[in-house]
Design a protein around this motif. Structure first.
Motif, PDB file in Angstrom:
ATOM      1  N   TYR A 127       6.336  -1.783  18.707  1.00 22.73           N
ATOM      2  CA  TYR A 127       4.920  -1.425  18.831  1.00 22.73           C
ATOM      3  C   TYR A 127       4.606  -0.840  20.197  1.00 22.73           C
ATOM      4  O   TYR A 127       3.731   0.019  20.324  1.00 22.73           O
ATOM      5  CB  TYR A 127       4.006  -2.605  18.481  1.00 22.73           C
ATOM      6  CG  TYR A 127       3.784  -3.607  19.589  1.00 22.73           C
ATOM      7  CD1 TYR A 127       2.664  -3.518  20.409  1.00 22.73           C
ATOM      8  CD2 TYR A 127       4.684  -4.648  19.808  1.00 22.73           C
ATOM      9  CE1 TYR A 127       2.453  -4.442  21.418  1.00 22.73           C
ATOM     10  CE2 TYR A 127       4.471  -5.568  20.799  1.00 22.73           C
ATOM     11  CZ  TYR A 127       3.362  -5.464  21.617  1.00 22.73           C
ATOM     12  OH  TYR A 127       3.152  -6.378  22.608  1.00 22.73           O
ATOM     13  N   HIS A 128       5.341  -1.234  21.248  1.00 22.08           N
ATOM     14  CA  HIS A 128       5.140  -0.637  22.571  1.00 22.08           C
ATOM     15  C   HIS A 128       5.556   0.830  22.549  1.00 22.08           C
ATOM     16  O   HIS A 128       4.826   1.697  23.061  1.00 22.08           O
ATOM     17  CB  HIS A 128       5.961  -1.369  23.638  1.00 22.08           C
ATOM     18  CG  HIS A 128       5.338  -2.617  24.154  1.00 22.08           C
ATOM     19  ND1 HIS A 128       4.166  -2.637  24.863  1.00 22.08           N
ATOM     20  CD2 HIS A 128       5.752  -3.898  24.078  1.00 22.08           C
ATOM     21  CE1 HIS A 128       3.870  -3.885  25.194  1.00 22.08           C
ATOM     22  NE2 HIS A 128       4.814  -4.671  24.715  1.00 22.08           N
ATOM     23  N   LEU A 129       6.704   1.111  21.981  1.00 20.31           N
ATOM     24  CA  LEU A 129       7.157   2.501  21.873  1.00 20.31           C
ATOM     25  C   LEU A 129       6.140   3.322  21.089  1.00 20.31           C
ATOM     26  O   LEU A 129       5.779   4.440  21.481  1.00 20.31           O
ATOM     27  CB  LEU A 129       8.516   2.567  21.177  1.00 20.31           C
ATOM     28  CG  LEU A 129       9.716   2.004  21.926  1.00 20.31           C
ATOM     29  CD1 LEU A 129      10.934   1.964  21.014  1.00 20.31           C
ATOM     30  CD2 LEU A 129      10.012   2.819  23.174  1.00 20.31           C
ATOM     31  N   TYR A 130       5.686   2.771  19.986  1.00 23.07           N
ATOM     32  CA  TYR A 130       4.757   3.471  19.100  1.00 23.07           C
ATOM     33  C   TYR A 130       3.445   3.787  19.816  1.00 23.07           C
ATOM     34  O   TYR A 130       2.975   4.927  19.807  1.00 23.07           O
ATOM     35  CB  TYR A 130       4.484   2.621  17.861  1.00 23.07           C
ATOM     36  CG  TYR A 130       3.647   3.311  16.816  1.00 23.07           C
ATOM     37  CD1 TYR A 130       4.255   3.957  15.743  1.00 23.07           C
ATOM     38  CD2 TYR A 130       2.257   3.313  16.883  1.00 23.07           C
ATOM     39  CE1 TYR A 130       3.505   4.581  14.762  1.00 23.07           C
ATOM     40  CE2 TYR A 130       1.499   3.943  15.921  1.00 23.07           C
ATOM     41  CZ  TYR A 130       2.123   4.580  14.862  1.00 23.07           C
ATOM     42  OH  TYR A 130       1.370   5.208  13.898  1.00 23.07           O
ATOM     43  N   GLN A 131       2.850   2.781  20.433  1.00 21.90           N
ATOM     44  CA  GLN A 131       1.544   2.986  21.058  1.00 21.90           C
ATOM     45  C   GLN A 131       1.610   3.956  22.222  1.00 21.90           C
ATOM     46  O   GLN A 131       0.695   4.747  22.422  1.00 21.90           O
ATOM     47  CB  GLN A 131       0.943   1.653  21.495  1.00 21.90           C
ATOM     48  CG  GLN A 131       0.472   0.842  20.311  1.00 21.90           C
ATOM     49  CD  GLN A 131      -0.226  -0.431  20.723  1.00 21.90           C
ATOM     50  OE1 GLN A 131       0.268  -1.166  21.574  1.00 21.90           O
ATOM     51  NE2 GLN A 131      -1.354  -0.698  20.101  1.00 21.90           N
ATOM     52  N   ARG A 132       2.690   3.916  22.984  1.00 23.18           N
ATOM     53  CA  ARG A 132       2.818   4.861  24.095  1.00 23.18           C
ATOM     54  C   ARG A 132       2.960   6.289  23.572  1.00 23.18           C
ATOM     55  O   ARG A 132       2.357   7.215  24.094  1.00 23.18           O
ATOM     56  CB  ARG A 132       3.979   4.459  24.987  1.00 23.18           C
ATOM     57  CG  ARG A 132       3.618   3.259  25.836  1.00 23.18           C
ATOM     58  CD  ARG A 132       4.756   2.827  26.741  1.00 23.18           C
ATOM     59  NE  ARG A 132       4.332   1.797  27.667  1.00 23.18           N
ATOM     60  CZ  ARG A 132       4.339   0.501  27.415  1.00 23.18           C
ATOM     61  NH1 ARG A 132       4.751   0.068  26.240  1.00 23.18           N
ATOM     62  NH2 ARG A 132       3.951  -0.367  28.319  1.00 23.18           N
ATOM     63  N   ALA A 133       3.769   6.481  22.534  1.00 20.14           N
ATOM     64  CA  ALA A 133       3.945   7.805  21.972  1.00 20.14           C
ATOM     65  C   ALA A 133       2.654   8.294  21.296  1.00 20.14           C
ATOM     66  O   ALA A 133       2.287   9.460  21.431  1.00 20.14           O
ATOM     67  CB  ALA A 133       5.101   7.812  20.964  1.00 20.14           C
ATOM     68  N   ALA A 134       1.974   7.401  20.601  1.00 13.73           N
ATOM     69  CA  ALA A 134       0.725   7.784  19.915  1.00 13.73           C
ATOM     70  C   ALA A 134      -0.346   8.189  20.921  1.00 13.73           C
ATOM     71  O   ALA A 134      -1.186   9.044  20.619  1.00 13.73           O
ATOM     72  CB  ALA A 134       0.230   6.643  19.034  1.00 13.73           C
ATOM     73  N   GLY A 135      -0.314   7.607  22.113  1.00 18.55           N
ATOM     74  CA  GLY A 135      -1.284   7.990  23.142  1.00 18.55           C
ATOM     75  C   GLY A 135      -1.129   9.430  23.588  1.00 18.55           C
ATOM     76  O   GLY A 135      -2.091  10.069  24.013  1.00 18.55           O
ATOM     77  N   PHE A 136       0.083   9.971  23.455  1.00 18.56           N
ATOM     78  CA  PHE A 136       0.325  11.358  23.839  1.00 18.56           C
ATOM     79  C   PHE A 136       0.274  12.323  22.669  1.00 18.56           C
ATOM     80  O   PHE A 136      -0.227  13.428  22.792  1.00 18.56           O
ATOM     81  CB  PHE A 136       1.701  11.488  24.534  1.00 18.56           C
ATOM     82  CG  PHE A 136       1.730  10.903  25.888  1.00 18.56           C
ATOM     83  CD1 PHE A 136       1.185  11.574  26.966  1.00 18.56           C
ATOM     84  CD2 PHE A 136       2.278   9.647  26.104  1.00 18.56           C
ATOM     85  CE1 PHE A 136       1.203  11.012  28.239  1.00 18.56           C
ATOM     86  CE2 PHE A 136       2.305   9.085  27.359  1.00 18.56           C
ATOM     87  CZ  PHE A 136       1.775   9.765  28.439  1.00 18.56           C
ATOM     88  N   GLU A 137       0.816  11.923  21.546  1.00 21.87           N
ATOM     89  CA  GLU A 137       0.944  12.827  20.407  1.00 21.87           C
ATOM     90  C   GLU A 137       0.089  12.422  19.216  1.00 21.87           C
ATOM     91  O   GLU A 137       0.035  13.142  18.232  1.00 21.87           O
ATOM     92  CB  GLU A 137       2.403  12.872  19.941  1.00 21.87           C
ATOM     93  CG  GLU A 137       3.349  13.378  20.991  1.00 21.87           C
ATOM     94  CD  GLU A 137       4.776  13.388  20.474  1.00 21.87           C
ATOM     95  OE1 GLU A 137       4.979  13.654  19.281  1.00 21.87           O
ATOM     96  OE2 GLU A 137       5.675  13.129  21.274  1.00 21.87           O
ATOM     97  N   GLY A 138      -0.516  11.268  19.287  1.00 20.40           N
ATOM     98  CA  GLY A 138      -1.178  10.711  18.118  1.00 20.40           C
ATOM     99  C   GLY A 138      -2.435  11.434  17.706  1.00 20.40           C
ATOM    100  O   GLY A 138      -2.956  12.298  18.397  1.00 20.40           O
ATOM    101  N   GLN A 139      -2.906  11.032  16.543  1.00 22.09           N
ATOM    102  CA  GLN A 139      -4.122  11.573  15.974  1.00 22.09           C
ATOM    103  C   GLN A 139      -5.004  10.418  15.519  1.00 22.09           C
ATOM    104  O   GLN A 139      -4.522   9.325  15.289  1.00 22.09           O
ATOM    105  CB  GLN A 139      -3.761  12.465  14.788  1.00 22.09           C
ATOM    106  CG  GLN A 139      -2.941  11.723  13.758  1.00 22.09           C
ATOM    107  CD  GLN A 139      -2.031  12.638  12.963  1.00 22.09           C
ATOM    108  OE1 GLN A 139      -1.971  13.811  13.207  1.00 22.09           O
ATOM    109  NE2 GLN A 139      -1.309  12.070  12.035  1.00 22.09           N
ATOM    110  N   ALA A 140      -6.261  10.680  15.376  1.00 19.09           N
ATOM    111  CA  ALA A 140      -7.175   9.651  14.887  1.00 19.09           C
ATOM    112  C   ALA A 140      -6.840   9.388  13.425  1.00 19.09           C
ATOM    113  O   ALA A 140      -6.536  10.321  12.685  1.00 19.09           O
ATOM    114  CB  ALA A 140      -8.614  10.094  15.030  1.00 19.09           C
ATOM    115  N   PRO A 141      -6.882   8.122  12.999  1.00 22.34           N
ATOM    116  CA  PRO A 141      -6.536   7.818  11.590  1.00 22.34           C
ATOM    117  C   PRO A 141      -7.544   8.376  10.618  1.00 22.34           C
ATOM    118  O   PRO A 141      -8.627   8.673  10.867  1.00 22.34           O
ATOM    119  CB  PRO A 141      -6.508   6.300  11.560  1.00 22.34           C
ATOM    120  CG  PRO A 141      -7.217   5.816  12.757  1.00 22.34           C
ATOM    121  CD  PRO A 141      -7.220   6.949  13.745  1.00 22.34           C
TER     122      PRO A 141
END
Length: 141
Positions: A127-141
């Motif tokens: 979940y740490h890897l996921y949240q850090r990556a989502a902060g840069f590349e993520g989109q709103a659900p």
């Protein structure tokens, strides 16, 4: 190193302190034997079956990812996505200011595969890897 435990205990028994030490050794041996019994014939051995099986998502790490099959991996991504897309609380705890960013499932799968193949990353929490990556590349659900 003790080569002959019977002789080692006999030596311990020769003095007063030795008798106390021998009693301690026997007590430890007894405790280990009892602990090793495991509750009888009905107990099942623990099997490493991949991430999160019966555990909170926050405990899943790269070691779990590497042990999991594709179905378990996709389930883990969905659990992390559900967690990450929850409400984000601003300064006022009772007033959510939006929802967390998420990754596309393919992005998440590639993210975990790329990081978790590195031997130094086996303890990294997914979940740490996921949240850090989502902060840069993520989109709103």
């Amino acid at each position: 190193m003790v080569h002959d435990p019977v002789e080692a205990i006999a030596r311990l028994n020769r003095g007063r302190a030795g008798r106390r030490a021998a009693a301690l050794v026997w007590a430890i041996c007894g405790a280990l034997l009892i602990a090793g019994c495991g509750g009888g014939s009905g107990s099942q051995p623990q099997i490493d079956v991949g991430p999160n099986v019966g555990q909170p998502i926050a405990l899943a790490d790269c070691h779990d990812w590497n042990q999991a099959d594709t179905e378990q991996r996709l389930g883990t991504i969905q659990q992390i996505k559900d967690f990450a897309s929850g409400p984000v609380v601003g300064n006022n705890a009772s007033d959510p200011s939006g929802t967390g960013s998420v990754l596309d499932d393919k992005q998440a799968y590639n993210l975990f595969n790329n990081w978790c193949e590195q031997s130094f990353a086996r303890g990294f929490k997914l979940y740490h890897l996921y949240q850090r990556a989502a902060g840069f590349e993520g989109q709103a659900p």
